[in-house]
Design an enzyme around this catalytic site. Sequence first.
Site, mmCIF file in Angstrom:
data_model
loop_
_atom_site.group_PDB
_atom_site.id
_atom_site.type_symbol
_atom_site.label_atom_id
_atom_site.label_comp_id
_atom_site.label_asym_id
_atom_site.label_seq_id
_atom_site.Cartn_x
_atom_site.Cartn_y
_atom_site.Cartn_z
ATOM 1 N N HIS A 216 42.241 41.887 39.813
ATOM 2 C CA HIS A 216 42.667 41.298 38.624
ATOM 3 C C HIS A 216 43.044 40.632 37.989
ATOM 4 C CE1 HIS A 216 44.074 38.298 41.609
ATOM 5 N NE2 HIS A 216 44.875 37.399 40.683
HETATM 6 C C1 UD1 Z 1 48.817 35.550 38.148
HETATM 7 C C2 UD1 Z 1 47.913 34.106 38.537
HETATM 8 C C3 UD1 Z 1 46.537 34.081 39.724
HETATM 9 C C4 UD1 Z 1 47.051 34.932 40.731
HETATM 10 C C5 UD1 Z 1 47.783 36.057 40.559
HETATM 11 C C6 UD1 Z 1 48.492 36.763 42.203
HETATM 12 C C7 UD1 Z 1 48.273 32.621 36.960
HETATM 13 C C8 UD1 Z 1 47.447 32.203 36.039
HETATM 14 N N1 UD1 Z 1 47.088 33.300 37.495
HETATM 15 O O1 UD1 Z 1 48.526 36.230 37.536
HETATM 16 O O2 UD1 Z 1 45.775 33.237 39.405
HETATM 17 O O3 UD1 Z 1 45.929 35.259 41.894
HETATM 18 O O4 UD1 Z 1 49.043 35.903 39.774
HETATM 19 O O5 UD1 Z 1 49.162 38.505 42.476
HETATM 20 O O6 UD1 Z 1 49.271 31.987 36.948
HETATM 21 N N2 UD1 Z 1 53.421 41.823 35.728
HETATM 22 C C9 UD1 Z 1 54.020 42.539 36.078
HETATM 23 N N3 UD1 Z 1 55.286 42.495 37.283
HETATM 24 C C10 UD1 Z 1 55.097 41.249 38.045
HETATM 25 C C11 UD1 Z 1 54.341 40.438 37.446
HETATM 26 C C12 UD1 Z 1 53.714 40.393 36.494
HETATM 27 O O7 UD1 Z 1 53.887 43.234 35.850
HETATM 28 O O8 UD1 Z 1 56.305 40.732 38.748
HETATM 29 C C13 UD1 Z 1 52.026 42.303 34.584
HETATM 30 C C14 UD1 Z 1 52.623 41.581 33.795
HETATM 31 O O9 UD1 Z 1 51.954 42.610 32.477
HETATM 32 C C15 UD1 Z 1 51.860 40.035 33.655
HETATM 33 C C16 UD1 Z 1 50.589 40.730 33.863
HETATM 34 O O10 UD1 Z 1 51.177 41.321 34.775
HETATM 35 O O11 UD1 Z 1 51.708 40.330 32.030
HETATM 36 C C17 UD1 Z 1 50.086 39.574 34.472
HETATM 37 O O12 UD1 Z 1 51.010 38.427 35.437
HETATM 38 P P1 UD1 Z 1 50.714 37.241 35.493
HETATM 39 O O13 UD1 Z 1 51.041 36.639 36.426
HETATM 40 O O14 UD1 Z 1 50.969 36.193 33.903
HETATM 41 O O15 UD1 Z 1 49.536 37.048 35.889
HETATM 42 P P2 UD1 Z 1 48.748 37.618 37.459
HETATM 43 O O16 UD1 Z 1 47.721 38.169 36.948
HETATM 44 O O17 UD1 Z 1 49.914 38.307 38.095
#
Ligand code: UD1
Length: 378
Positions: A216
Site C-alpha cells: 500500500h
Molecule cells: C494510511 C497511512 C499509512 C498507513 C495506512 C494503513 C498516512 C499518510 N498514511 O495510508 O501510514 O500505513 O493508512 O492502512 O496517514 N481508501 C478507501 N477506503 C478507506 C480509506 C482509504 O477506499 O476507508 C482509499 C482512498 O482512495 C484513499 C486511499 O485509500 O485516497 C489512501 O488512503 P489514506 O488514508 O490517504 O492512506 P493509506 O494508503 O490508507
Amino acid sequence: MKILSVVGVRPNIIKFVAWSRAIAKFQQQYAIEHIIVHSGQHYDDAMFHHLWKTFELPDIQYRLNVGSGSHAWQVGMMMIELEKVLMVENPDWVVAIDDVNTALATGITAKKMNFKLAHIEAGLRSFDKSMPEEHNRILVDHVSDLLFVPDQQSFDKLLAEGIDIKNIKLTGNFMADTLWQSISKAGHCDIHDTISKYALSTNEIKLTNYALFTLHRPSNIQEEHTLKKIIQFLINDWGGKTDYIIWPVHPGVLKKLKETKLFEALLKASGHIILLQPVNYFEMLQLTSHASFVLTDSGGLQEETSILGIPCVTMRENTERPITLKENGGTNVLVGNDINKMDQSCKQAMNCVGVKNNIPYWEGNAAERGLISLFAMK
Ligand code: UD1
C-alpha cells in the site's frame, strides 16, 4: 481525569485496543473519563468499522468524517473539526497514535490549543523524508509532552534529537499487547473459510503453502511502472517459491489496479494468486502465523512477523523499525522494489526457520505502563 484519544486508520485501532483496555482496567481507580474521536481518515467498513466492532471497542463520541483527499486538505480539515471538539471537551490529555495524518492533525491541534499531548509509538525514524509518515512522526514527537516509545533504539533517537528524558517513557509496543491478547482467538480462524469469505477471485484452491502479500505504500503504488514491475514479479517470476500467494488488497490499491488493468492481469494469472478483500484482524493474524513468509511494505507486519518468528521480506529501502531486522535479532530483510533482491530474499525466506525476537518490553504490558506514566506526570 479526562483523556481524549483520536483514531483514524486501521493500524491505529490495533494499538488503541491495548490503550482502551488499559484505561478500562484503571478507569475506576483513577476516575478516568475516556473520550474517543474518529477522524474519518479510514471510513470503509472493511478498513475501519468492522475492525472496531470485532474488538468490541467502546462507542465513538465524535466522528469528524473527514475522508480521503490530498494530505494538506485532509490534515487541515481534521484540525478544523478537532478544534471544535477540544473546545467542548477540554480534556486533561490528548492522545495521538502512530504516524498517520490523523496523528499529525491531532498533535498540532492539541498543542495549538495548549492541551497536554501523549504520543503512542513515538521515536520511530526511517530517516526517509520522502515518506509522509516520517514528517508526521517527527512533528508529533516534537510537540508531545509524553512520548511512549516501543524500544530502546527509539528512546535513544529521541534523546539524540534533544527531547527531555523526563518526557520519554519506554513502554514497549502497544501492538504487541493486542497481538498477545488476540493470539488464541486468532488460532480458531479457519484459513479456508477466510479465503471463501473474502475472495475477490474465484480460483480452485487446495491450499498447501503460501506467502502472505500486502502492498500500500506510495513508493510502490504511485508510479505505474513500479506497481507493474511488482505485479509482474508475482505473476511471472514466482516459480520455485510457495504454491500460493494470499493478498488482502487495500481498497486504494484495488482502485489503482483496476485503473491500470493490472487487476485483470492478476485474475488471468495461473491461479496461484489469491486476492482477498481486507480481512479482519484475527484472520490476518492467523494468515500471518501460518505463512511460509510475508512479503510486504507494511510497518505493522514487520513487527508482527518478528514477534511470531515468521520470515518477512519488506519492499522498502528503509525501516523505522530496525529492531525487526535480521541483524538485530528479528526476521525482517529490506529489498526496496528491486525485483532481483526480492526474488532472492523470498527464496531464502522460504528455506529459513524464523526465530522469535524476544524484544524487551514487548511482552504485553506496554499500554498499562503508558497509562501509569501519564498519571505520574499529572
Ligand atoms: C494510511 C497511512 C499509512 C498507513 C495506512 C494503513 C498516512 C499518510 N498514511 O495510508 O501510514 O500505513 O493508512 O492502512 O496517514 N481508501 C478507501 N477506503 C478507506 C480509506 C482509504 O477506499 O476507508 C482509499 C482512498 O482512495 C484513499 C486511499 O485509500 O485516497 C489512501 O488512503 P489514506 O488514508 O490517504 O492512506 P493509506 O494508503 O490508507
